[in-house]
Design a protein around this motif. Structure first.
Motif, PDB file in Angstrom:
ATOM      1  N   GLN A 138      11.926   1.416   8.161  1.00 47.39           N
ATOM      2  CA  GLN A 138      11.106   0.704   7.200  1.00 47.39           C
ATOM      3  C   GLN A 138       9.809   1.457   6.921  1.00 47.39           C
ATOM      4  O   GLN A 138       9.152   1.925   7.849  1.00 47.39           O
ATOM      5  N   VAL A 140       6.226   0.958   5.940  1.00 53.37           N
ATOM      6  CA  VAL A 140       5.290  -0.158   5.874  1.00 53.37           C
ATOM      7  C   VAL A 140       4.010   0.277   5.173  1.00 53.37           C
ATOM      8  O   VAL A 140       3.576   1.423   5.328  1.00 53.37           O
ATOM      9  N   THR A 169       0.750  16.019   9.787  1.00 54.40           N
ATOM     10  CA  THR A 169       1.618  15.568  10.865  1.00 54.40           C
ATOM     11  C   THR A 169       1.537  14.055  11.067  1.00 54.40           C
ATOM     12  O   THR A 169       0.460  13.463  10.964  1.00 54.40           O
ATOM     13  N   GLY A 172       4.726  10.413   8.080  1.00 49.05           N
ATOM     14  CA  GLY A 172       5.956   9.704   7.702  1.00 49.05           C
ATOM     15  C   GLY A 172       6.912  10.518   6.829  1.00 49.05           C
ATOM     16  O   GLY A 172       7.723   9.947   6.107  1.00 49.05           O
ATOM     17  N   LEU A 175      10.483   9.832   7.670  1.00 51.69           N
ATOM     18  CA  LEU A 175      10.823   8.476   7.243  1.00 51.69           C
ATOM     19  C   LEU A 175      11.200   8.472   5.756  1.00 51.69           C
ATOM     20  O   LEU A 175      12.156   7.824   5.335  1.00 51.69           O
ATOM     21  N   ASN A 280       4.071  20.607   6.628  1.00 46.78           N
ATOM     22  CA  ASN A 280       2.676  20.183   6.638  1.00 46.78           C
ATOM     23  C   ASN A 280       1.784  21.393   6.359  1.00 46.78           C
ATOM     24  O   ASN A 280       0.586  21.349   6.531  1.00 46.78           O
ATOM     25  N   LEU A 320       0.321  -1.781   9.266  1.00 45.10           N
ATOM     26  CA  LEU A 320       1.042  -0.933  10.224  1.00 45.10           C
ATOM     27  C   LEU A 320       0.879  -1.462  11.645  1.00 45.10           C
ATOM     28  O   LEU A 320       1.839  -1.538  12.408  1.00 45.10           O
ATOM     29  N   TYR A 323       2.998  -4.387  12.156  1.00 46.90           N
ATOM     30  CA  TYR A 323       4.406  -3.978  12.205  1.00 46.90           C
ATOM     31  C   TYR A 323       4.749  -3.409  13.591  1.00 46.90           C
ATOM     32  O   TYR A 323       5.741  -3.791  14.210  1.00 46.90           O
ATOM     33  N   PHE A 324       3.897  -2.525  14.080  1.00 45.48           N
ATOM     34  CA  PHE A 324       4.179  -1.939  15.402  1.00 45.48           C
ATOM     35  C   PHE A 324       4.071  -3.016  16.497  1.00 45.48           C
ATOM     36  O   PHE A 324       4.800  -2.974  17.477  1.00 45.48           O
ATOM     37  N   ARG A 357       1.732   8.318  13.553  1.00 46.05           N
ATOM     38  CA  ARG A 357       2.297   8.512  14.892  1.00 46.05           C
ATOM     39  C   ARG A 357       1.264   8.157  15.957  1.00 46.05           C
ATOM     40  O   ARG A 357       1.556   7.491  16.946  1.00 46.05           O
TER      41      ARG A 357
HETATM   42  N1  LIG Z   1       4.679   3.926   6.495  1.00 44.83           N
HETATM   43  C1  LIG Z   1       5.199   3.841   7.731  1.00 44.83           C
HETATM   44  N2  LIG Z   1       5.681   2.662   8.163  1.00 44.83           N
HETATM   45  C2  LIG Z   1       6.196   2.542   9.405  1.00 44.83           C
HETATM   46  N3  LIG Z   1       6.273   3.538  10.285  1.00 44.83           N
HETATM   47  C3  LIG Z   1       5.821   4.746   9.909  1.00 44.83           C
HETATM   48  C4  LIG Z   1       5.276   4.954   8.608  1.00 44.83           C
HETATM   49  N4  LIG Z   1       4.918   6.248   8.509  1.00 44.83           N
HETATM   50  C5  LIG Z   1       5.231   6.815   9.690  1.00 44.83           C
HETATM   51  N5  LIG Z   1       5.773   5.931  10.543  1.00 44.83           N
HETATM   52  C6  LIG Z   1       6.203   6.182  11.930  1.00 44.83           C
HETATM   53  O1  LIG Z   1       5.309   7.145  12.471  1.00 44.83           O
HETATM   54  C7  LIG Z   1       6.005   8.129  13.218  1.00 44.83           C
HETATM   55  C8  LIG Z   1       5.797   9.495  12.614  1.00 44.83           C
HETATM   56  O2  LIG Z   1       6.451   9.580  11.365  1.00 44.83           O
HETATM   57  P1  LIG Z   1       7.343  10.850  10.957  1.00 44.83           P
HETATM   58  O3  LIG Z   1       8.073  11.383  12.128  1.00 44.83           O
HETATM   59  O4  LIG Z   1       8.153  10.490   9.755  1.00 44.83           O
HETATM   60  O5  LIG Z   1       6.167  11.847  10.552  1.00 44.83           O
HETATM   61  P2  LIG Z   1       6.214  13.330  10.026  1.00 44.83           P
HETATM   62  O6  LIG Z   1       5.404  13.366   8.787  1.00 44.83           O
HETATM   63  O7  LIG Z   1       7.631  13.791   9.933  1.00 44.83           O
HETATM   64  O8  LIG Z   1       5.428  14.105  11.163  1.00 44.83           O
HETATM   65  P3  LIG Z   1       5.541  15.652  11.664  1.00 44.83           P
HETATM   66  O9  LIG Z   1       4.972  16.510  10.590  1.00 44.83           O
HETATM   67  O10 LIG Z   1       4.693  15.668  12.888  1.00 44.83           O
HETATM   68  O11 LIG Z   1       6.984  15.906  11.931  1.00 44.83           O
HETATM   69  C9  LIG Z   1       7.457   7.716  13.202  1.00 44.83           C
HETATM   70  O12 LIG Z   1       7.723   6.990  14.369  1.00 44.83           O
HETATM   71  C10 LIG Z   1       7.576   6.823  11.987  1.00 44.83           C
HETATM   72  O13 LIG Z   1       8.588   5.895  12.148  1.00 44.83           O
END
Ligand SMILES: Nc1ncnc2c1ncn2[C@@H]1O[C@H](COP(=O)(O)OP(=O)(O)OP(=O)(O)O)[C@@H](O)[C@H]1O
Ligand SMILES: [Mg+2]
Length: 447
Positions: A138, A140, A169, A172, A175, A280, A320, A323-324, A357
């Protein structure tokens, strides 16, 4: 143990079915009065219902409607003494599972029951799985940025266009990649991910394209690469900026003609894979510095989705955090109901370099240590204190006045959100009077 609800006005029949089913290790609940059915459904969980067609007081077909309204998936086996074809047809049209006649043949009933239960458990476990997946992925947030990202995802997902996802980083990116896959017509096909930074260079080629037995020392058997394994689905290339020059050229080639050869083979493999890449890094700078090929960049970047850092959309923090909270109270089986207003406000003012994160981990920690049903300011502060420092960084270099105004606006928006839009409550938290708050809302054009 399966729980079966048997509805019939005939007491002797009920007793005999109950004996039969209990003997076969089912749990049986009987019901003589059809008016009690709804209450029973609400208070228990049944995996199957056996329902008489003709009962005094209520027509079995109406009861069927009621049951299906309550749970469309639960199988209902209709049972009738004097059945007519037309009633049977109507029952099946109303989605009854099957129709059997009295006197009930035990073997026939048990086979029907077994099939009905198999179908039901499969359906419910699938829908539980689907909602679990949806929950896991999801996205959020209600900030402008997130709303716009969700809109972009809706538009882009059904196409097969390549997408480049950018953002710092923890913002999301993965996601979003998942959502693009899940909302596409490829969702039933594989979604595979490869982290270009995590795989040693000498293994990357075989990881991506596969190899044949004997292609190099240690290649004891044929191996399928992710490009082939993801055929028909989506391949997520994470940290694309880490790809070395040689691979950039190889990848470009695959993207150009959709085909490749496994290491050690001359066979061309043609695949249909949707590529989503993420980084990134500042690829434009890398191109200027000749560290990233501009032709590859243009191939990958057909559509770009940019996810702003959490510091630029702090109004998402309360959503957020809540949600968490809902996730981790389940994980850790805690009876915590909510954050106090101050705790949420404090959280919303923090700066999270590790973005979502970092926020997620922090909330997890808070929940593990929280002993009461409400998370108070102190709980959050404590978690922060034990955290590596995550300092304040100005967004960009603007005049002090502009910077302060921007903060003022964001701060008011956030407070309104926390106060659930109640302006007098928000004014109280902000310690200004209501008319001053109204003025500011108008000045900043806050909705
Ligand atoms: N909008 C959001 N709603 C809910 N959870 C989120 C959201 N954005 C990020 N998360 C949660 O935060 C964590 C980090 O997200 P994600 O792994 O997609 O980041 P990333 O941009 O790929 O980071 P990196 O560059 O470090 O790989 C995950 O557990 C993800 O589920
Ligand atoms: Mg990632």
């Amino acid at each position: 143990m399966y729980n079966i609800l048997v509805i019939d006005d005939d007491e002797i029949y009920l007793k005999s079915i109950q004996n039969l089913l209990e003997y076969k290790n089912f749990k049986v609940t009987t019901c003589e009065n059809p008016l009690n059915v709804l209450k029973l459904l609400k208070e228990n969980s049944f995996q199957c219902v056996m329902l008489d067609v003709r009962m005094p007081g209520k027509d079995g077909l109406d009861v069927l409607d009621q049951i299906k309204k309550h749970d469309p998936q639960i199988p209902v086996i209709m049972v009738s003494g004097q059945s007519t074809i037309s009633i049977a047809v109507e029952a099946l049209q109303k989605d009854a599972y099957d129709f059997i006649e009295k006197p009930v043949n035990a073997d026939r009933l048990l086979v029907t029951l077994k099939n009905a239960l198999e179908k039901y458990t499969l359906q419910t476990s699938q829908s539980a799985l689907i909602s679990q997946i949806q929950e896991q992925y999801q996205i959020v947030g209600e900030s402008k940025a997130i709303k716009s990202i969700l809109q972009q995802i809706q538009k882009i997902a059904p196409t097969s266009a390549k997408v480049l996802i950018r953002g710092a980083t923890g913002t999301g990116k993965e996601l979003v990649a998942r959502a693009l896959h899940n909302l596409s017509d490829r969702s039933g096909r594989p979604y595979l991910k490869i982290n270009c930074a995590a795989i040693p260079e000498n293994l990357l080629e075989s990881e991506l394209f596969g190899h044949v037995k004997g292609a190099f020392t240690g290649a004891f058997e044929d191996k399928t690469g992710v490009f082939e394994a993801a055929n028909g689905g989506t391949l997520f290339l994470d940290e694309i900026g880490e790809l070395d020059q040689r691979f950039q050229a190889k990848l470009l080639q695959v993207l150009q003609d959709g085909s490749f050869s496994p290491v050690g083979s001359t066979k061309e493999i043609q695949v249909d894979v949707r590529i989503i890449a993420a980084t990134n890094q500042n690829l434009e700078n890398m191109i200027d510095e000749k560290r990233f090929r501009s032709d590859l960049y243009h191939r990958l970047n057909v559509v770009e989705i940019f996810i702003p850092a959490l510091d630029k959309r702090k109004d998402d923090i309360p959503d957020l955090a809540n949600y968490f909270l809902s996730i981790y109270t389940k994980t850790y089986n805690k009876k915590i109901t909510h954050f106090s207003e101050q705790a949420l406000l404090y959280l919303s003012k923090q700066s999270f370099k590790g973005n979502i994160r970092e926020l997620k981990h922090l909330i997890e920690k808070v929940i593990i240590f929280c002993e009461s049903s409400i998370i108070e300011l102190g709980d959050v502060k404590k978690a922060f204190e034990s955290e590596p420092v995550s300092g304040y960084e100005p967004f960009s270099f603007e005049s002090l006045k502009d910077e302060l105004l921007k903060h003022e606006k964001e701060y008011i928006e956030m407070t309104l959100k926390i106060a659930n839009g109640r302006k007098s409550k928000a004014a109280e938290i902000l310690n200004i009077n209501r008319s001053a708050l109204f003025k500011k809302i108008r000045k900043f054009g806050i909705e």
